[in-house]
Design an enzyme around this catalytic site. Sequence first.
Site, short mmCIF file in Angstrom:
data_model
loop_
_atom_site.label_atom_id
_atom_site.label_comp_id
_atom_site.label_asym_id
_atom_site.label_seq_id
_atom_site.Cartn_x
_atom_site.Cartn_y
_atom_site.Cartn_z
N GLY A 1 2.62 3.88 1.45
CA GLY A 1 3.16 4.13 2.78
C GLY A 1 3.53 5.57 3.03
N ARG B 1 -1.72 -0.42 -9.97
CA ARG B 1 -0.49 -1.19 -10.20
C ARG B 1 -0.83 -2.68 -10.36
NH1 ARG B 1 3.25 1.94 -6.76
NH2 ARG B 1 2.11 3.76 -6.02
N ARG C 1 3.17 14.31 -7.41
CA ARG C 1 3.20 13.41 -8.57
C ARG C 1 1.86 13.43 -9.31
NH1 ARG C 1 5.20 7.48 -7.53
NH2 ARG C 1 3.23 7.23 -6.41
N GLY D 1 0.82 -1.21 0.00
CA GLY D 1 0.00 0.00 0.00
C GLY D 1 0.85 1.25 0.00
N ASP E 1 4.64 -4.19 -7.43
CA ASP E 1 3.89 -3.05 -6.90
C ASP E 1 4.38 -1.74 -7.49
OD1 ASP E 1 6.09 -3.99 -5.04
OD2 ASP E 1 5.81 -1.96 -4.29
N ASN E 2 5.46 -1.77 -8.26
CA ASN E 2 5.96 -0.57 -8.93
C ASN E 2 5.66 -0.57 -10.42
OD1 ASN E 2 7.05 0.28 -6.49
ND2 ASN E 2 9.08 -0.56 -6.92
N ASP F 1 7.80 6.89 8.77
CA ASP F 1 7.25 8.20 9.12
C ASP F 1 6.42 8.81 7.99
OD1 ASP F 1 9.15 9.02 7.27
OD2 ASP F 1 10.46 9.99 8.74
N GLY F 2 6.35 8.13 6.84
CA GLY F 2 5.54 8.63 5.74
C GLY F 2 6.13 9.82 5.02
#
Length: 493
Positions: free
Chosen positions: A83, A173, A166, A81, A244-245, A115-116
Amino acid sequence: MQFKQDFFEQLEGFYSQVYPLPISNPHWLGWSDDAAQLIGLEKPNAELLMQLSANYAAPGASYYAQVYSGHQFGGYTPRLGDGRSIILGEAIGPNGAWDVALKGGGPTPYSRQGDGRAVMRSAVREFLVSEALAALNVPTSRALAVIGSDLPVWRESQETAAITVRLAKSHIRFGHFEYFFHSEQGDAAKLTQLVNFTIQQHFPHLSTDAAGYKQWFYEVVQSTAKMIAHWQSVGFAHGVMNTDNMSILGDTFDFGPFAFLDTFKEGFICNHSDHEGRYAFGQQPGIGLWNLKRLAQTLTPIIESDDLIAALNTYQFELVQQYLLLMRAKLGFSQPNQSPNAINAEEQADLGNKDLQLVGQLTGLLETNQLDYTNSLRRFGQLDPSSAHSSLRDDMVDLAGFDTWYQAYQSRVGEVADVNAWQCERNSANPKYILRNYLAQEAIIAIEENGDNSKLLQLQQLLQRPFDEQSEMEDFAKRPPQWGQGLIMSCSS
């Protein structure tokens, strides 16, 4: 920005709503006018800065993080997910909608104790490579802006946080389909819902039935092959080709320890975590197919296995055809459809094999002689193919090997009626400038040490016109200094 919220409204259970945390003392480090036009924006302003740094709420934004899983370095991770990326929604532009995401917007339910946040160096690199790939005509996500702050974050040492804004036509994905295939224990309802949404939003020419599903997967295979052919042609190494990319649309995104080749090296590894070279430059075409096979597995509840296999079997052919198209333009080979005499499929295949052999022999010479990929191909814009001498020979150690290749090359190119026009065509296919890792590093150091983003802006301007001579920027085309050779980056961000 004007938003619509199709993903948020139609796919409940596919995300978690989460609000970004503001960064302190936000300031523009970089802004892309070209990306801004995609969503109908003009110039940056103070209010927009506060919205995109999460200090103000953006009108119409929903704020959510998507859930997905994926194969990372070949092993399946059942829950990943977003992050550290929070999506605002789909901004409506003059030619379609683009997801707007704050990468580094703060922790989400998928942060896995992180920490995102994104550090400035990774945000700057993503901003620059998005600009670079777009100008090179490589399918890619875009970066609207990079926003700096004075917020401290800890990685190996203390750094400052930043946000990359972005833009992506979709953030769906391969890993989304993996998550709902593996987690729903045979219940295909959510998987089917996701496929239907993807088709309706991004493949509207297709139907949401068995025939449409079959054609959709075929088109995903084709677009993935095309993307990777572009990577190989410009010497781009992604570095982290986890499933996932991988964008379902065949756009490059999720930039981490990427690099463009300096010296040509088939086995080049740009990610220092890739100890076995799984994602080395020359492995990318094979990994693309491996990832598509993982996607195909998830689609078995709704697409016949024979149809999935048939689509997968088109990957290699499409990859080669796209790569040939690009490399023929770079080297000055006529395309089969440009031939004055029509040739049949068998003759086209034979010509393709011979052209691939010539390309492979050239890259082999570049590797053996440790030559720069981009600069060597740019030399073809100064070449008279009828001349016995090529300036590229001057850089070679293996002169006999080059001479043998060059004779075959001249035979393939044939007679050129207008050499100047031919050279211009080569320069329009072979960039003079790429985002070399050391150039990005110099821009990052200037910001870190002096708060000076002028090098970043200069580099951005340069990369927006990679095929132009820009003689005043000549130094940026040179091979890296010794300290900048073979820089390998980490996934730390």
